[in-house]
Design an enzyme around this catalytic site. Sequence first.
Site: not given
Length: 1215
Positions: A874-876, A872, A738, A492-493, A616
């Site tokens: 969260a959305n992974d 991290d 992103d 992830d970035k 969001f």
Amino acid sequence: KEEKKFVNKAEEDEMEIYGYDLCRWKLVLVTVGVICSGGFLLLLLYWMPQWRVKATCKRTALKDCEVVLLRTTDEFKIWFCAKVRIMLSLGANPLQNSNPIVHKVSNGRAVHFCESAAEENKNDLKKYLPIRYFTHHSVKYFWNDSVQSFDVVRGLDESTFCSSIHNEHSTGLTKGMHDYRKPFYGVNEIAVKVPSIFKLLIKEVLNPFYIFQLFSVILWITDEYHYYALAIVIMSVISIVSSLYTIRKQYVMLHDMVAAHSIVRVSVCRGNQEIEEILSTDLVPGDIMLIPSNGTIMPCDAVLLSGTCIVNESMLTGESVPVTKINLPNPSEYPKAVGDEIYSPEVHKRHTLFCGTNVIQTRFYTGELVKALVVRTGFSTAKGQLVRSILYPKPTDFKLYRDAYLFLLSLVVVAGIGFLYTVVNSILNEVPARTIIIESLDIITITVPPALPAAMTAGIVYAQRRLKKIGIFCISPQRINICGQLNLVCFDKTGTLTEDGLDLWGIQRVENARFLLPEERACSESLLKSEFVACMATCHSLTKIEGVLSGDPLDLKMFEAIGWILEEATEEETALHNRIMPTVVRPLKQLFPESKQATNQEMTSYEIGIVRQFPFSSVLQRMCVIARVLGEKRMDAYMKGAPEVIASLCKQETVPVDFERVLEEYTKQGFRVIALAHRKLESKLTWHKVQTINRDAIESNMDFMGLIIMQNKLKQETPAVLEDLHKANIRTVMVTGDNMLTAISVARDCGMILPQDKVIIAEALPPKDGQAARINWHYADTLAKCTSSSPAINSEDIPVKLVHESLEDLQMTKYHFAMNGKSFAVILEHFQDLVPKLVLHGTVFARMAPDQKTQLVEALQNVDYYVGMCGDGANDCGALKRAHGGISLSELEASVASPFTSRTPSISCVPKLIREGRAALITSFCVFKFMALYSIIQYISVTLLYSILSNLGDFQFLFIDLAIILVVVFTMSLNPAWKELVARRPPSGLISGPLLCSVLSQIVICLAFQIFGFFWVKQQSWYEPWTTESDACNILDATNTSSAHHGNETLRDEHYIKNYENTTLFFISSFQYLIVAIVFSKGKPFRQPCYKNFLFVISVIVLYVFILFIMLHPVESIDTFLELVCVPYEWRLRILIIVILNAIASVLTEEAVDRRGVCFLSSLFGCREKTPKAKYMHLAQELLVDPEWPPKPRTTTEAKVPSQENGSYQIITVT
């Protein structure tokens, strides 16, 4: 024969289902079989559910069956069986709201279980329907007449429209309706039952391996090997106890983790507006639950109908930033809405409160409480599914484990040969039948080593301990070995490759559709009352928790940059007014210009209230708020988000012409860019209308206001870690939410894309107006060419394909694909054939939604990559769980989202994990090879001794198995991982050329030296068949007395253990175990050399010294204990020479195999040109000779409609 039926069709846990009825005569036959086989048949049926059902039942139609047999449709094809039960209910569908049901429900009890049915009046029972169901893996499956199969009862999370949630379900359930639904949905709790120790013990003991142990022990006791049998029993008990302790500890841990919210008291609204307090275990889908203002831990999944909640979802996502949840908008209240949609917890997660998450605080209207509609309960909730995946994990499909079974099978074949040999040899020598049976079965117990499973897990346990020391926690230890195979890692970035926090670099405002010059500060006096600053002040989801401002790091940075303050309404204030009190933001006094004293009063009263928030959404890539400046009539809508998305929702005349160029300049330099937009709302929009308005009605016709430019710095260790991975031939891929150009820029900065490499952007467009789907190929400019117009691309710029010696280097070819989530979705749908080619060189995947990250991991796995994923959490979540090795960078000790969690939030944990995985994998190979050799060496010794009707003694077995094998196995696993990653990867399976070659060559060497020793001892001048009177140490005596005792069979010890052959083979084989242990204890390049493993070195030296000592300097008490006989000193020296030659041969052969094993094997089995096994290597080879690949710049690839014969797509390239 009825057609195949399925449950959970097209889902991950799809299963075939078959119906069976109990059959009396089959039951009688099985009972007889069990008695005749001494219970063994019962064990066999316990291990094989499909045999159990087929042996005791007959096939029947599903709708009348008593037992169901299930088989998973994945590659593992696992069987399960379940008993069908019956309950009586007024209806078949729990969500049915038809009048007859409601009428029946109001007239008495809703459901009866069969047990109590007998008490009822028969007339009364007629109104009940028998409902058939079974339970599998904590989920109930009910008979569904419409599909003629069993089906899971769904909650309100599927096929319920958003409008019906407000219109039909918002009043709550009546008591009767609640009672009618309750039996279908069961108790609302995620019950992780901690099994009793007795239950666990029975399950553990009935493992085939322990049954084999038991069989061996009984055999050894009948053969009078009492001490050895006792030692194995003690070992097995220790192994069972430790295994029980670990399993129970895991259950207790999971139980404690789940139990936190399992039973709380909740208030629910009943249909007649009264509020009732019930236990959370009684909740069913359809209940309206009131969320208390001081927060709670959610006992179910529920959708918010009114009010706002601030929730900590770290339990599910590992992300500790609080999230704001708002009520689900009602489409029917706003006529201009785009249309009604089906509610889904995934799509509407900003309106959904998930089970197990912590509601910190709520906000509400007076008289309108914060209400949530229960949509899923128990194991159907998001948390329930997570717990189920831990309780019932999918088996890990790894070549090592499949090969291990094949290996054991080949050992069984070897044992079978020994069995036949022993039987034939014993019959020829007229041995009694009892001895023949015992000895031939004994050979089998020798060949399959009893300590094998314990030995195999040792390496993993040690690796897990080492990982824990460096702050990496693991909830699935079997995955450590698989991590040794990783050859591609997705990162992830934000927060993973780059710093979590973003710094505000500057702003660039737009006036009259033109960009102004960039400004560094947003908190200047001139901008104080501007809409731009108002948007920065209001468009966020920040909240105060215990007086501290918290929320998304990006929002925090943006709000801090303008230096305003945020005030939230207290509960008392909300109660005073009859409407929701907004969150208010206002500038600090010192921001105002001091010169204007007169207007100071009016300035300080400048504040903005945030009336409504649309949080969001990573799917929409934007957020929006409705706010009102104090004292103004009309409200304003402010929006921020991804520039491309915001620009598309603005009036085109307000977007600057050079918008794309300016955006590209920033993103190419690696800046994170956010666009802002604003719109004045109509004055007729009242406060209450705003609370129910649809999001789409607000987010259109906006005025474009400009850009906020944030700097996202690379983490210090990122470039070095990625360089290490590249050196080790491990591919790296970036998957981010992103902007694409920002992602490409970061990829170049961190070394993922080298300066000279080309980046090809694949822009895929879906079919539109009769046109087929197509992909436009653009070549991204290198940083040096930041020109205003896109330059013509020289033909020299097109990447050259480089042919490499090694297949592993193919992935280093000089071009990379980049694409965004939309293009990825189109390619997956319309260009299936291109997916493997694109993922082979795809390096940057931008604007990816969470489920697309999972699809990408699957696409990479489909071309045989072993994929690691680092994010991290969260959305992974999906991608972390799907990858072979998912590492979540989270502060929590173990995030349930992924197999591995790193305490230190940096990607330096990735190479560490891969190194440990490689070390554990090599350790598994070493141990396996050693255990195989150990059983074969012992098998050779015993078979040779059987030929003279002898065997090894009880204490000889004991010494070999406990003193040598156990000590060596558990210390040889202790080698730590090598200091750095190397370009070579360890083999993935046991059945690989060099490995087999190594094992076979060592077997041949050991066999040769044992046979040589066995026959050479018989050639000695002092040799004679041993009797109790024999004394080869004193040869003269032996010669004088030989005539008297020669052939005196009666004086032999009963088992004929003591003899010259036995003593010779015992010494040779004892040394062979140690030689093989040293030869197989490989160090570089995956583990530290074995001389750094002090425990192993000390153990081996002590054993060598001890065996040498008892061989060259016999001690009578030890000889008696080990049942050794006295042999002349010169023969002892000859044994030593045999051992030294054996050691030299073993070491040299292993070295040769290491270097030339593969070439030797290929020449042995005929020289075939080696085709790569992995699909991605095969594909890379094909693409090297494909003139059409990679696509030329500024060309288009179109998908043709699939032809009738096959579903493949014809691809035309249009320039």
